[in-house]
Write a protein that holds these residues in place. Structure first.
Motif, mmCIF file in Angstrom:
data_model
loop_
_atom_site.group_PDB
_atom_site.id
_atom_site.type_symbol
_atom_site.label_atom_id
_atom_site.label_comp_id
_atom_site.label_asym_id
_atom_site.label_seq_id
_atom_site.Cartn_x
_atom_site.Cartn_y
_atom_site.Cartn_z
ATOM 1 N N SER A 190 0.799 -1.227 0.000
ATOM 2 C CA SER A 190 0.000 0.000 0.000
ATOM 3 C C SER A 190 0.828 1.272 0.000
ATOM 4 C CB SER A 190 -0.913 0.047 1.236
ATOM 5 O OG SER A 190 -1.808 -1.019 1.226
ATOM 6 N N LYS A 192 -5.820 -2.123 3.910
ATOM 7 C CA LYS A 192 -5.563 -2.169 5.350
ATOM 8 C C LYS A 192 -6.264 -3.319 6.044
ATOM 9 C CE LYS A 192 -8.972 1.404 5.867
ATOM 10 N NZ LYS A 192 -9.331 2.708 6.274
ATOM 11 N N ASN A 228 -2.381 -1.885 10.851
ATOM 12 C CA ASN A 228 -3.123 -2.034 9.596
ATOM 13 C C ASN A 228 -2.275 -2.640 8.472
ATOM 14 O OD1 ASN A 228 -5.541 -1.198 10.666
ATOM 15 N ND2 ASN A 228 -5.225 0.936 10.127
ATOM 16 N N ASN A 229 -1.336 -3.468 8.844
ATOM 17 C CA ASN A 229 -0.509 -4.210 7.893
ATOM 18 C C ASN A 229 -1.165 -5.579 7.729
ATOM 19 O OD1 ASN A 229 1.484 -5.514 6.438
ATOM 20 N ND2 ASN A 229 3.028 -5.383 8.037
#
Length: 182
Positions: A50, A130, A143-144
C-alpha cells in the motif's frame, strides 16, 4: 456431484468413498503439506504494498527470512502501489511489474523480463489494503494486513505462510509470473 466433508481432517471426498480412499486422501494431504517448505519456491518474488513504508518493511523482513520463507537464492522485490485511486487488478499488476523491473535493474543491473523468458519462475503478491474485512486483527499490526501473525510455531505472518504454500507451485511454472491477491 455430491461430496462429503469429513470434519476430522477437512478432506473432501466423493460420497461413498471407501476407507482406502480416505487413507489415500490423507496421504495426499500429508504430501501436499510436505511441499510447503522453504526448499521450494519462486526464483523471484514481488510484493506489491500500500505504501513505501510497508514496501521497505517487507523488503527487510523477507530479505532477513531468506531460506526460511522463500528459497535462499530467491530475489525479493517489494514495491509500493502508488497509483492515485488504485490501479485495479490488471493495471495494478502491470504497474507493479514495471516498478519491480525498474527497481531490480537499479539494484542488480539484471533484467526481470529476460529472466522470465529464460525460464525463471516468478510470483507477485498483491497485499495493498488495510484489511478492513479482516478487522480487528490488522489493527494489531498497524493495519498491515499481510503482517497479521498466525498461531503457528515461529509466528509467521499471513504473507509468509502464503508464500510458503504457493511456493510449491513454482516448479510447475517456469517462465511464468504467478499472481496472487491477499
Amino acid at each position: 456431484a455430491q461430496v462429503a466433508i469429513l470434519a476430522r481432517d477437512f478432506v473432501v471426498l466423493p460420497v461413498g468413498c471407501s476407507t482406502g480412499a480416505m487413507a489415500s486422501a490423507s496421504a495426499v494431504k500429508s504430501a501436499n503439506v510436505g511441499l510447503m517448505k522453504s526448499s521450494s519456491g519462486y526464483d523471484v518474488t514481488i510484493i506489491s504494498t500500500s505504501d513505501a513504508q510497508l514496501a521497505a518493511h517487507w523488503q527487510r523482513c523477507l530479505d532477513e527470512a531468506s531460506g526460511v520463507t522463500s528459497l535462499e537464492k530467491s530475489r525479493v522485490i517489494a514495491v509500493e502501489e502508488d497509483w492515485v485511486g488504485g490501479a485495479g487488478n490488471f493495471l495494478g499488476t502491470l504497474y507493479a511489474w514495471q516498478k519491480a523491473c525498474r527497481m531490480f535493474r537499479e539494484r542488480t543491473g539484471g533484467d526481470l523480463a529476460a529472466m522470465l523468458k529464460g525460464g525463471a519462475a516468478m510470483a507477485m503478491y498483491h497485499t495493498a489494503g488495510k484489511g478492513t474485512r479482516l478487522a480487528p486483527l490488522p489493527g494489531a499490526e498497524n493495519n498491515n494486513k499481510p503482517g497479521v501473525k498466525l498461531p503457528v510455531p515461529g509466528c509467521p505472518s499471513i504473507l509468509e505462510c502464503v508464500m510458503r504454500q504457493t511456493g510449491a507451485y513454482a516448479a510447475s511454472r517456469p517462465g511464468r509470473l504467478s499472481v496472487f491477491w491477499g
